[in-house]
Write an enzyme that holds these catalytic residues in place. Structure first.
Site, PDB file in Angstrom:
ATOM      1  N   ASP A 257       0.674  -1.197   0.078  1.00 16.48           N
ATOM      2  CA  ASP A 257      -0.050  -0.239  -0.101  1.00 16.48           C
ATOM      3  C   ASP A 257       0.792   1.373  -0.126  1.00 16.48           C
ATOM      4  O   ASP A 257       0.482   2.273  -0.664  1.00 16.48           O
ATOM      5  CB  ASP A 257      -0.786   0.058   1.078  1.00 16.48           C
ATOM      6  CG  ASP A 257      -1.661   1.416   1.208  1.00 16.48           C
ATOM      7  OD1 ASP A 257      -2.494   1.608   0.520  1.00 16.48           O
ATOM      8  OD2 ASP A 257      -1.325   1.922   2.293  1.00 16.48           O
ATOM      9  N   LYS A 261       1.297   4.481  -2.851  1.00 15.41           N
ATOM     10  CA  LYS A 261       1.403   5.689  -2.828  1.00 15.41           C
ATOM     11  C   LYS A 261       2.621   6.357  -3.152  1.00 15.41           C
ATOM     12  O   LYS A 261       2.678   7.577  -3.813  1.00 15.41           O
ATOM     13  CB  LYS A 261       1.250   6.141  -1.237  1.00 15.41           C
ATOM     14  CG  LYS A 261      -0.327   5.538  -0.704  1.00 15.41           C
ATOM     15  CD  LYS A 261      -0.509   5.614   0.642  1.00 15.41           C
ATOM     16  CE  LYS A 261      -2.151   5.163   0.841  1.00 15.41           C
ATOM     17  NZ  LYS A 261      -2.340   4.951   2.262  1.00 15.41           N
TER      18      LYS A 261
END
Lengths: 404, 404
Positions: A257, A261
């Protein structure tokens, strides 16, 4: 996923409380239309904000809702009708099965023409297939707003296709816009701040931050300036039991994750144009999952076996503590070095990542030519339906400001 | 301050390197015009960004510069000509004396018509008279961008006059816009974050922050979690000698700059609509200047006599330290209590205002319904020409996005 669009219950599903003449004369060409795909937690909060916040209903007219099963069309002149309505029942009882995306585009183009208003699609899913369709939405003149990270962190080809159509930076264009504030840090001003820095000519030297709320929580509990007295595995177990982690904690602990980003942010930095990750999988990422647990398919078994590795985590924590530091799982985009990585790092106890961070907050530091002595810092909750929806709705307002 | 506008050297002062046909066809109606009042440090940096940053010259066309002595008009189709030009000499040698503001408005309306482009006025002064003229600019259809705090923190009547014309929130309007990011925290995303929170329906419960770079520096030096070993007067003296304070330190230590910022922010919070300060002077403000020095007219005499009061400052600092806290000069807008104040407060050593702040940084915490467990925090340099200009230029880009 298919329906005969000629038989759509078009403009008729949602009741219209207002006089059509009145509403047409008041708002027929003001604001923009909004089509919402995905009505889970974030989608529900988006609809709640659009239908209850003063001033928004005259700017942002919900014309379509779609989940995996059904599609519901509103009329372009009676957006308020959703406000008092039980839209969940209306959607569930819609006679229209969920449209295939090409069919949805056709309907939205028709609505755009009939209403005389620009239309934005909001993707509240985390679906790769919807993300892969953004270029088609844009080619049809529809703007896109989303918290879905997939399109911006996935294959560079998809991203480049999106850039071909996105007219955000084209002066005088009336073309489609792409806004993605909530893809990083939810409603926190991360993407908008980075965009403003770059648009005004600042040079980004480094972006560094705690981008995962889950990993923020875990390390804020595990590694403090006063040391740590909790077992890593106990913190993860508690986090899983309280819904702070994904059902399988490896989905957080793998760092993917954070890598997503980093891919998203790095693609916004002009200096990295020739050194971009092909996708988030090519961002060097330090997984916190012990190698022997990498293939454990069950989240329950994962937390059960994690205590076997507590000594390893304790050792790292003690090494950091002995240096007067703490452990933090961060993402780093070092523009000068051309290095992008998601990894476990140590920070001195006086560093804002150590001293100022708590709970599951994100913190992001922009080091730039202008903010060189000390970075521009943004901190706060970077997850949750309401703050994610806030980023989406603020983006929709920006599109309404530019295209109505 | 007056000139005969019929004799203006109109559209002729700055050389035009581009072919007029080419430039007219490429950009005649794209982007917006920018008229700049005040070309000191901030104004110079604004012009530098507008003329050198890639992509901006096609959106933001400088059509006028004005300082207290002269006015210089560019042509609407050759904005780039300022880039290579020595605009300071061109302005100094302009044959046009500084126009009275009503005359400037007339000229800008003419340029707006001839160019087919919207025009924004940038006020880089800190002049009350220019601020008092914003309603006239707006009534003439000109947008306003400024770091000048005067209009937004001064008499509520002036502020209400501005609100009458400001069409930022009116869907579909092509009327004039007002952007003021740099009035608080320079380029930091303070005003824009507050605006987004409110526009999406969040409820502000408290805004609290260190809003003065000078007072941030002084207390970061004077009062640390480890105590303080420096004399307050020595820090002020050093700050004055190094240009961190105004020539007369009382202009910072009085707290009036913080009071102005509180007036600005409180006027943006809907819940405070009926409890707004009439002006910054009605914000309860704790002056750090000892009463016996309040009327000392000379900055030099002020720092010379300040040591007489070191014992008082030391006492406050020691009381804070004994509680495990530090002193910080903050601004607080407590929406729930309806209380607005600029004052010296104590914060525990673990609070971000104590532990995370350094140098002359601003830090602002937004406590809201959505950010309730922990606030949304923004931190970084809140003063300086480049970051102030960045806020101005980012605002101009937003206007170009909405009005071109």
């Amino acid at each position: 996923m298919h329906s005969d669009s000629s038989r759509l219950p078009y403009y008729s599903t949602i009741p219209t409380p207002q006089s059509p003449i009145e509403s047409a004369s008041m708002s027929a060409t003001q604001g923009i239309n909004v089509a919402i795909i995905g009505v889970g937690l974030v989608g529900t909060s988006v609809i709640q904000q659009l239908t209850t916040v003063a001033g928004l209903s005259s700017k942002l007219h919900i014309v379509a809702l779609q989940n995996s099963k059904k599609t519901l069309f509103s009329t372009p002149t009676s957006p308020l009708s959703l406000a008092g309505a039980d839209w969940k029942s209306l959607l569930a009882n819609s006679s229209t099965s969920a449209l295939a995306l090409p069919d949805l585009v056709q309907e939205l183009q028709k609505i755009t023409r009939d209403s005389g208003r620009h239309t934005a699609v909001v993707d509240n899913t985390s679906d790769e297939k919807v993300a892969a369709f953004y270029p088609e939405f844009l080619a049809a003149g529809l703007s896109v707003v989303t918290p879905n990270k997939k399109a911006f962190s996935g294959p560079i080809e998809l991203y480049n296709d999106i850039l071909k159509y996105k007219s955000n930076d084209v002066a005088g264009s009336k073309g489609p816009l792409v806004y993605q504030e909530s893809t990083v840090g939810a409603g926190l001003p991360i993407i908008s701040s980075l965009t403003d820095l770059i648009a005004t000519g600042d040079e980004i030297t480094k972006i560094e931050g705690v981008f995962s709320g889950t990993l923020s929580y875990i390390f804020n509990e595990f590694s403090t300036p006063k040391g740590g007295d909790k077992k890593f595995s106990d913190i993860v177990k508690f986090a899983k039991e309280n819904g702070y982690t994904e059902p399988h904690p490896n989905d957080d602990l793998s760092g993917s994750d954070v890598a997503r980003k980093l891919a998203i942010l790095s693609r916004l930095v002009p200096e990295l144009k020739d050194a971009l990750p092909q996708g988030y999988l090519s961002v060097p990422t330090h997984s916190l999952t012990p190698a022997p647990l990498a293939d454990v398919a069950s989240g329950e078994e994962y937390v059960q076996r994690l205590p076997e590795f507590d000594a390893d985590y304790d050792k790292l924590n003690k090494e950091a503590f002995d240096q007067g530091s703490v452990l933090r799982y961060v993402g780093v985009i070092d523009v000068k070095k051309g290095e992008i990585k998601a990894s476990l790092e140590t920070y001195p106890a006086t560093h804002p990542f150590a001293s100022s961070l708590s709970g599951s907050d994100n913190i992001i530091a922009f080091h730039t030519k202008r903010y060189s002595a000390r970075p521009l810092l943004v901190q706060g909750s970077g997850a949750g339906a309401d703050v994610t929806a806030m980023g989406v709705v603020a983006d929709l307002i920006k599109i309404a400001e530019r295209r109505s």
